[in-house]
Design a protein around this motif. Structure first.
Motif, PDB file in Angstrom:
ATOM      1  N   TYR B   4       0.741  -0.961   0.036  1.00 49.20           N
ATOM      2  CA  TYR B   4       0.069  -0.263   0.026  1.00 49.20           C
ATOM      3  C   TYR B   4       1.002   1.308   0.018  1.00 49.20           C
ATOM      4  CZ  TYR B   4      -2.848   3.744   1.798  1.00 49.20           C
ATOM      5  OH  TYR B   4      -3.493   4.929   1.938  1.00 49.20           O
ATOM      6  N   HIS B   5       0.475   2.319  -0.880  1.00 49.23           N
ATOM      7  CA  HIS B   5       1.291   3.356  -0.958  1.00 49.23           C
ATOM      8  C   HIS B   5       0.337   4.483  -0.931  1.00 49.23           C
ATOM      9  CE1 HIS B   5       5.222   2.276  -2.070  1.00 49.23           C
ATOM     10  NE2 HIS B   5       4.649   1.514  -3.006  1.00 49.23           N
ATOM     11  N   LEU B   6       0.531   5.358   0.053  1.00 46.65           N
ATOM     12  CA  LEU B   6      -0.672   6.717   0.089  1.00 46.65           C
ATOM     13  C   LEU B   6      -0.272   7.642  -1.061  1.00 46.65           C
ATOM     14  CD1 LEU B   6      -2.743   8.245   2.060  1.00 46.65           C
ATOM     15  CD2 LEU B   6      -0.549   9.515   2.800  1.00 46.65           C
ATOM     16  N   GLY B   7      -0.917   7.908  -1.755  1.00 43.33           N
ATOM     17  CA  GLY B   7      -0.813   8.831  -3.024  1.00 43.33           C
ATOM     18  C   GLY B   7      -1.133  10.470  -2.433  1.00 43.33           C
ATOM     19  N   PRO B  29       9.237   5.676   2.407  1.00 47.67           N
ATOM     20  CA  PRO B  29       8.762   4.649   1.581  1.00 47.67           C
ATOM     21  C   PRO B  29       7.208   4.296   1.490  1.00 47.67           C
ATOM     22  CG  PRO B  29       9.742   3.802   3.967  1.00 47.67           C
ATOM     23  CD  PRO B  29       9.779   5.298   3.833  1.00 47.67           C
ATOM     24  N   SER B  30       6.343   4.801   2.290  1.00 46.23           N
ATOM     25  CA  SER B  30       4.997   4.434   2.359  1.00 46.23           C
ATOM     26  C   SER B  30       4.195   5.539   1.501  1.00 46.23           C
ATOM     27  CB  SER B  30       4.299   4.102   3.568  1.00 46.23           C
ATOM     28  OG  SER B  30       4.364   5.381   4.226  1.00 46.23           O
ATOM     29  N   VAL B  31       4.811   6.565   0.987  1.00 49.60           N
ATOM     30  CA  VAL B  31       4.341   7.673   0.156  1.00 49.60           C
ATOM     31  C   VAL B  31       4.624   7.690  -1.248  1.00 49.60           C
ATOM     32  CG1 VAL B  31       4.083  10.040   0.353  1.00 49.60           C
ATOM     33  CG2 VAL B  31       3.982   9.101   2.347  1.00 49.60           C
ATOM     34  N   ARG B  32       3.973   8.120  -2.051  1.00 49.56           N
ATOM     35  CA  ARG B  32       4.365   8.474  -3.202  1.00 49.56           C
ATOM     36  C   ARG B  32       3.758   9.654  -3.675  1.00 49.56           C
ATOM     37  NH1 ARG B  32       3.739   3.054  -6.803  1.00 49.56           N
ATOM     38  NH2 ARG B  32       5.539   2.489  -5.697  1.00 49.56           N
ATOM     39  N   ILE B  33       4.627  10.801  -4.317  1.00 46.62           N
ATOM     40  CA  ILE B  33       3.925  11.942  -5.115  1.00 46.62           C
ATOM     41  C   ILE B  33       3.669  11.588  -6.386  1.00 46.62           C
ATOM     42  CG2 ILE B  33       4.619  14.364  -5.301  1.00 46.62           C
ATOM     43  CD1 ILE B  33       6.794  14.115  -3.362  1.00 46.62           C
ATOM     44  N   ARG B  65      -7.784  12.929  -9.608  1.00 49.14           N
ATOM     45  CA  ARG B  65      -7.061  11.584  -9.871  1.00 49.14           C
ATOM     46  C   ARG B  65      -7.472  10.717  -8.520  1.00 49.14           C
ATOM     47  NH1 ARG B  65      -1.537  11.845 -12.577  1.00 49.14           N
ATOM     48  NH2 ARG B  65      -1.142   9.859 -11.248  1.00 49.14           N
ATOM     49  N   ASP B  66      -7.840   9.501  -9.006  1.00 48.54           N
ATOM     50  CA  ASP B  66      -8.116   8.454  -7.976  1.00 48.54           C
ATOM     51  C   ASP B  66      -7.012   8.056  -7.108  1.00 48.54           C
ATOM     52  OD1 ASP B  66     -10.754   8.836  -8.457  1.00 48.54           O
ATOM     53  OD2 ASP B  66     -10.764   7.313  -9.989  1.00 48.54           O
ATOM     54  N   ASP B  67      -5.657   8.200  -7.520  1.00 50.58           N
ATOM     55  CA  ASP B  67      -4.643   7.606  -7.001  1.00 50.58           C
ATOM     56  C   ASP B  67      -4.143   8.650  -5.936  1.00 50.58           C
ATOM     57  OD1 ASP B  67      -3.660   9.460  -8.605  1.00 50.58           O
ATOM     58  OD2 ASP B  67      -2.041   8.068  -9.632  1.00 50.58           O
ATOM     59  N   ILE B  68      -4.927   9.781  -5.711  1.00 49.71           N
ATOM     60  CA  ILE B  68      -4.484  10.607  -4.679  1.00 49.71           C
ATOM     61  C   ILE B  68      -5.372  10.632  -3.686  1.00 49.71           C
ATOM     62  CG2 ILE B  68      -4.032  13.195  -4.155  1.00 49.71           C
ATOM     63  CD1 ILE B  68      -2.659  13.407  -6.881  1.00 49.71           C
ATOM     64  N   GLN B  89     -13.930  18.825  -1.323  1.00 50.45           N
ATOM     65  CA  GLN B  89     -15.132  18.388  -2.213  1.00 50.45           C
ATOM     66  C   GLN B  89     -14.679  17.209  -2.926  1.00 50.45           C
ATOM     67  OE1 GLN B  89     -15.895  22.216  -3.565  1.00 50.45           O
ATOM     68  NE2 GLN B  89     -17.546  22.629  -2.129  1.00 50.45           N
ATOM     69  N   ALA B  90     -13.594  16.957  -3.294  1.00 55.26           N
ATOM     70  CA  ALA B  90     -12.979  15.917  -3.903  1.00 55.26           C
ATOM     71  C   ALA B  90     -12.591  14.710  -3.234  1.00 55.26           C
ATOM     72  CB  ALA B  90     -11.868  16.219  -4.991  1.00 55.26           C
ATOM     73  N   HIS B  91     -12.862  14.992  -1.915  1.00 58.54           N
ATOM     74  CA  HIS B  91     -12.606  13.853  -0.804  1.00 58.54           C
ATOM     75  C   HIS B  91     -11.207  13.475  -0.582  1.00 58.54           C
ATOM     76  CE1 HIS B  91     -16.955  13.218  -0.495  1.00 58.54           C
ATOM     77  NE2 HIS B  91     -17.120  13.113  -1.775  1.00 58.54           N
TER      78      HIS B  91
END
Ligand SMILES: NC(=O)c1ccc[n+]([C@@H]2O[C@H](COP(=O)([O-])OP(=O)(O)OC[C@H]3O[C@@H](n4cnc5c(N)ncnc54)[C@H](O)[C@@H]3O)[C@@H](O)[C@H]2O)c1
Lengths: 351, 331
Positions: B4-7, B29-33, B65-68, B89-91
């Motif tokens: 799992y990566h946090l986008g 390591p757990s984060v992706r820009i 973007r859904d990956d964020i 609003q974009a959650h």
């Protein structure tokens, strides 16, 4: 008048410091120490190899001092100063000049009428770090000054009959201690326009006092002055002057030139630590020598009794502000002290 | 099983802290820009080259973007509200640079919108993660200073220039920039709110349209009094960018903290001045680690939108007091 005879009134903390300074001066005779507590007078007089007195009359008759140096608690300054002046002695008196402006003004009047000098011991102007800072800032070393910060304090002072804890006698850390910085800043920046203060006055203050004072000078400089008697121990001073072209910083902690630690032993119980910033002459000696020189030469001192009144006005305004929770404007007097602003304007034109 | 990566997306590099945050995030390591957005295309493309991910000139496109899952908002102060509200609003969860806004209404709308959409809103007050200040907090909470009587703070700095000195974008100068951190710390230490503010504010160091110096005098609900100096009063030759200092006076003792004291003095002839090289813990790393953990474990942020709002209220009251010459009552 080359040799001067000086007597010290009040054998407490400052009487001890002043009498020590006089003993260092070759052209001064310390002719007596007066305290209403005979044992205090005798103890200090013995250390300084001079005579002890318990009344001003006896002192003046027997010792005939040229100068009386008043080191009694603030609320008693007026009575001792006036008695010495009436007896024809020049007077040096510890700061604050008095606890109230009415007392201060009366003291100035009585000394004038008696034809004697009155000097108030605003010693900070004689501390070399403050003097240097003053000269630098007035010479435009940091350009136009914006914000100044001053801090002074440490442990709650110990005095005779705990007079420092009595607001009516001492006036809290604001009147007793912060007045040093008020005088110093006024020397640098001229008259104050308005004052706003927060302190422990009116809250609980059992052997603890702390205050923040905001000053706005007529020339626009903003100053923050912090005074404390809330530390468990020690004594500290700090000064910071920020200008458009530079910054001056001083911290007493950083100027400790000699650190000594003594191992715990039978002689030194707790393992003693002694921080020192040694100078050939203490600021107190420089100050007292200056006042004596002014008497000898009949010239204006670096700090006048009127300056001392102005500093007291700032302190009292801060006290009033702390009480009322409102800013207090000082009576509008034109800037009379060496105006930094003018010199800076001149300095700025050069570049 | 894929790891799992946090986008994360970064909305604007207008504030220089964006670079520090992005650097830290990139090394987690757990984060992706996943993407960066910037109105300023040149600045944004340069950031993209440095930190990776996609580039958008329009941050709204990034938000689709859904990956964020989370965004960092580092735009100009007065643009925070619009971006944070759009992100909510974009959650997307939000970490917003301080001050959270330039107007109370904006801050309130930001908080409300984040709440409605169930996203986290954390305000970047990294000073709460500064190790010396954490030690102070422990000392205070353990009761070692007794009851707090007074607090003195400073957060000095230098004029950052650019939009920071354009009122339209910054909402104010030194007082807007350098009040909120220390007020937040004071609130955190006292568990109390600022009741009254008096301030002197002026422009005395630079030829700019905003203020560059000030002095705040504060009274808290619980009777603690405080002062704070947010001035941009450090000259160019100062050995570091400024300071964060705090002195807490209690009935049983005092503590003084200098958040930048952990430094080397470095003298280099070619620099023409000496410099401090900091060796203490990175408080920004503490902030981002906590933000990421809040998002991943669905924990409430340690520094909330309300914290940002309270600090902003004090700042705005300071401006009002300096205008009127009177103390301003907040509650
Ligand atoms: N310049 C400075 O740095 C500095 C520092 C401390 C105090 N002071 C000032 O010095 C003054 C004295 O303070 P202190 O700390 O030495 O006080 P203290 O309490 O240590 O000493 C005062 C002494 O005066 C004596 N005394 C009281 N009434 C007297 C009287 N009518 N005649 C003679 N003696 C009398 C007391 O017995 C006591 O010994 C105060 O005005 C204080 O504000 C200045």
């Amino acid at each position: 008048m080359s040799r001067l005879k000086v007597a010290v009134v009040g054998a407490g903390t400052m009487g001890t410091v002043h009498s020590e300074a006089y003993r260092e001066m070759a052209d001064v005779d310390l002719v007596g120490i007066l305290d209403i507590r005979p044992e205090a007078a005798q103890r200090l007089a013995a250390r300084r190899e001079t005579a002890a007195y318990t009344t001003l009359n006896a002192l003046i008759q027997a010792a005939q001092p040229d100068v009386v140096d008043v080191c009694v608690p603030t609320y008693l300054h007026r009575q001792v100063v006036e008695a010495a002046a009436v007896a024809g002695c020049h007077v040096i008196c510890e700061k604050p000049i008095a606890r109230t402006l009415a007392d201060a003004e009366a003291m100035i009047r009585v000394c004038q009428a008696a034809g004697v000098k009155l000097y108030i011991a605003h010693v900070v102007r004689f501390f070399p770090e403050y003097r240097r800072a003053h000269d630098l800032v007035c010479d435009g070393a940091v350009g136009r000054v914006g914000v100044v910060r001053a801090m002074r304090g440490g442990a709650f002072p110990v005095g005779w009959e705990d007079w420092y804890a009595n607001v009516a006698k001492c006036g809290t850390v604001i009147v007793d201690s912060m007045i040093h910085d008020f005088d110093f800043l006024r020397w640098c920046f001229g008259e104050v326009d308005r004052v706003y203060a927060k302190s422990q006055l009116g809250r609980d203050m059992v052997q603890s006092d702390h205050a923040f004072v905001s000053l706005r000078f007529q020339n626009g400089v903003i100053a923050h002055v912090e005074g404390t008697w809330a530390y468990p121990s020690g004594f500290y001073t700090e000064l910071e002057m920020a200008g458009a072209k530079g910054l001056i910083e001083f911290r007493s902690q950083d100027a400790i030139a000699v650190h000594t630690q003594i191992r715990q032993s039978e002689r030194a119980h707790a393992g003693v630590q002694v921080p020192e910033s040694p100078l050939v002459k203490s600021p107190y000696q420089l100050e007292l020598e200056h006042f004596l020189e002014c008497i000898r030469r009949d010239v204006q001192p670096l700090v006048t009794a009127e300056d001392a009144c102005k500093a007291l006005e700032i302190s009292l305004a801060a006290l009033a502000s702390a009480r009322a929770g409102k800013p207090v404007r000082l009576a509008q007097t034109p800037n009379t002290t060496a105006s930094v602003q003018e010199r800076l304007t001149r300095g700025n034109q050069d570049d | 099983m894929t790891e799992y990566h946090l986008g994360v997306g970064i909305l604007s590099f207008a504030h220089m802290h964006a670079y520090t945050y992005a650097d830290i995030l990139r090394r987690m390591p757990s984060v992706r820009i996943q993407a960066v957005a910037d109105f300023d295309e040149e600045r944004g493309r340069a950031a993209q080259a440095r930190f990776g991910g996609a580039f958008y000139q329009d941050y709204q496109a990034l938000l689709t973007r859904d990956d964020i899952e989370a965004v960092i908002v580092c735009s100009e102060n007065s643009r925070h509200a619009e971006m944070v509200i759009a992100a909510a609003q974009a959650h997307k969860h939000v970490l917003c640079e301080k001050p959270m806004a330039t107007r109370v209404e904006d801050a309130q709308r930001m908080i409300e919108t984040c709440r409605q959409h169930g996203v986290k809103l954390q305000i970047a007050f990294p000073v709460r993660y500064c190790s010396p200040l954490r030690r102070l907090k422990q000392t205070v909470d353990a009761g070692r200073l007794g009851r707090i009587v007074a607090i003195r703070g400073t957060n000095h700095g230098q004029n950052p220039g650019g939009w920071f000195v354009e009122r339209q974008w910054s909402g104010g100068g030194a007082v807007m920039d350098h009040t909120v951190h220390v007020v937040d710390i004071m609130r955190w230490l006292t568990h109390s709110e600022v009741r009254e503010v008096y301030a002197e504010i002026d422009t005395r160091f630079y030829d700019i349209e905003t203020d560059d110096c000030g002095l705040l005098m504060l009274e808290f609900d619980n009777g603690v009094f405080a002062s704070h100096d947010p001035s941009w009063s450090r000259p160019q030759t100062y050995p570091t960018w400024g300071d964060v200092t705090l002195e807490v006076v209690g009935t049983e003792g005092i503590t003084r903290v200098d958040a930048l004291a952990q430094h080397l003095n470095v003298y280099q002839d070619q620099e023409g001045r000496y410099q401090h090289v900091f060796f203490g813990d990175s408080m920004d790393a503490g902030l981002l680690t906590d933000f990421v953990a809040c998002v991943r474990t669905d924990k409430e942020p340690f520094i909330s939108g309300e914290d940002g709002l309270r600090a902003l209220e004090v700042t705005l009251a300071a401006y009002e007091s300096a205008q009127s010459g009177r103390p301003v009552r907040l509650r």
